[in-house]
Design a protein around this motif. Structure first.
Motif, PDB file in Angstrom:
ATOM      1  N   GLN A 150      12.291  34.647   9.749  1.00  0.00           N
ATOM      2  CA  GLN A 150      12.950  34.954   8.474  1.00  0.00           C
ATOM      3  C   GLN A 150      11.909  35.332   7.413  1.00  0.00           C
ATOM      4  O   GLN A 150      11.779  34.698   6.360  1.00  0.00           O
ATOM      5  N   CYS A 176      16.492  41.882   6.563  1.00  0.00           N
ATOM      6  CA  CYS A 176      17.692  41.494   5.825  1.00  0.00           C
ATOM      7  C   CYS A 176      18.071  40.038   6.083  1.00  0.00           C
ATOM      8  O   CYS A 176      18.045  39.560   7.226  1.00  0.00           O
ATOM      9  N   LYS A 177      18.451  39.355   4.998  1.00  0.00           N
ATOM     10  CA  LYS A 177      18.980  38.001   5.125  1.00  0.00           C
ATOM     11  C   LYS A 177      20.348  38.034   5.784  1.00  0.00           C
ATOM     12  O   LYS A 177      20.654  37.227   6.653  1.00  0.00           O
ATOM     13  N   ASP A 178      21.187  38.973   5.324  1.00  0.00           N
ATOM     14  CA  ASP A 178      22.519  39.183   5.884  1.00  0.00           C
ATOM     15  C   ASP A 178      22.717  40.689   6.048  1.00  0.00           C
ATOM     16  O   ASP A 178      22.733  41.429   5.061  1.00  0.00           O
ATOM     17  N   SER A 180      25.140  42.464   6.587  1.00  0.00           N
ATOM     18  CA  SER A 180      26.314  43.059   5.934  1.00  0.00           C
ATOM     19  C   SER A 180      26.046  43.444   4.485  1.00  0.00           C
ATOM     20  O   SER A 180      26.743  44.290   3.922  1.00  0.00           O
ATOM     21  N   ASN A 181      25.024  42.816   3.867  1.00  0.00           N
ATOM     22  CA  ASN A 181      24.692  43.118   2.477  1.00  0.00           C
ATOM     23  C   ASN A 181      23.649  44.221   2.349  1.00  0.00           C
ATOM     24  O   ASN A 181      23.318  44.630   1.230  1.00  0.00           O
TER      25      ASN A 181
END
Length: 283
Positions: A150, A176-178, A180-181
């Motif tokens: 991460q 990316c952390k998520d 989808s964002n």
């Protein structure tokens, strides 16, 4: 010549040593199987090691070769123990000694050159980030590290701004952390991207984890080396006891045969049997 009571004491010792050595050899064999399994799956689980080479890493093949040798000698140790062959047991002890020395040299070298290893790993990661294209083996290794730890970039996420990949595509999606964002537009703008990607760099996380676990790694290495010494001790002791037991049997048989001839001659003399009927005593 050893007494019969000593002979009776030696047999249970040999049986006990055989039991321990067979158990040890089976555990040793099982570690070889584990190394084989890790090596076979190494192309996936050890992908991050391919940072140092565009063609990938040879580490899985080293693990497969080491595991295969350990499996073979583990079976050889079981066979030598069941056969009770002193020379086989000595050969097994020599192999365990070589393994112990190799582990010792590797451990000392790793500790002495740990700073050089960190520098080499850091340089390899920087080169992989600069040449990142999201398709080759090194790029896959970078993605694996960033997703697993991460993190993003070498020192921080801004390291990607100076790369050719960022100029065309922005930050890689592995930052990316998520997912989808993360949109294509957001990843191309650093000010917007810092809210959806990891900020910390990967190199610091890797080295911090290595240093934090240095004591654990040293303890495990010492335990493995001590485990080899146990096998060496058992193999040498069993070989010695079996050799002494074989010598005792040889002396006992010679003594028994010589005593039988003397007893037979005494009987013939008492019964006055002609000497021509008595076999001559061997010189």
């Amino acid at each position: 010549m050893p007494s019969a009571s000593r002979r009776l004491q030696t047999k249970p010792v040999i049986t006990c040593l055989k039991t321990f050595l067979i158990s040890y050899s089976l555990i040793f064999w099982f570690t070889g199987v584990i190394l084989l399994a890790v090596g076979v799956s190494g192309k996936v689980s050890l992908a991050y090691l391919s940072l140092s080479s565009e063609q990938g890493t040879n580490a899985p093949y080293v693990l497969i070769g080491t595991g295969a040798i350990i499996v073979i000698f583990g079976l050889f140790g079981c066979f030598a123990t069941c056969r009770g062959s002193p020379w086989m047991l000595k050969l097994y002890a020599m192999f365990l000694t070589l393994v112990f020395l190799a582990e010792l040299v590797a451990g000392i070298s790793g500790f002495i050159f740990r700073h050089e290893i960190k520098a080499t790993l850091g340089g390899a990661y920087r080169d992989a980030v600069k040449s990142y294209n999201a398709t080759d083996t090194r790029s896959t290794a970078v993605d694996t590290i960033q997703k697993t730890l991460q993190c993003c970039g070498v020192n921080n996420y801004t390291d990607w701004i100076a790369t050719a990949y960022f100029n065309e595509n922005g930050f890689p999606t592995s930052c990316c952390k998520d997912i989808s964002n993360c949109t294509a537009e957001t990843l191309k703008i650093p000010d917007k991207a810092k809210n959806v990607v990891y900020i910390e760099g990967c190199f610091l996380k890797v080295t911090s984890a290595m240093e934090a676990n240095l004591g654990i790694i040293a303890g495990i290495s010492f335990g493995i080396a001590f485990f080899q010494l146990i096998g060496i001790f058992l193999a040498c002791c069993l070989s010695r006891y079996i050799t002494n037991n074989q010598r005792w049997l040889g002396k006992y048989l010679l003594s028994f045969l010589a005593g039988g001839v003397r007893s037979f001659r005494n009987i013939t003399r008492q019964q006055k049997i002609p000497l021509s009927c008595v076999p001559e005593q061997p010189p």
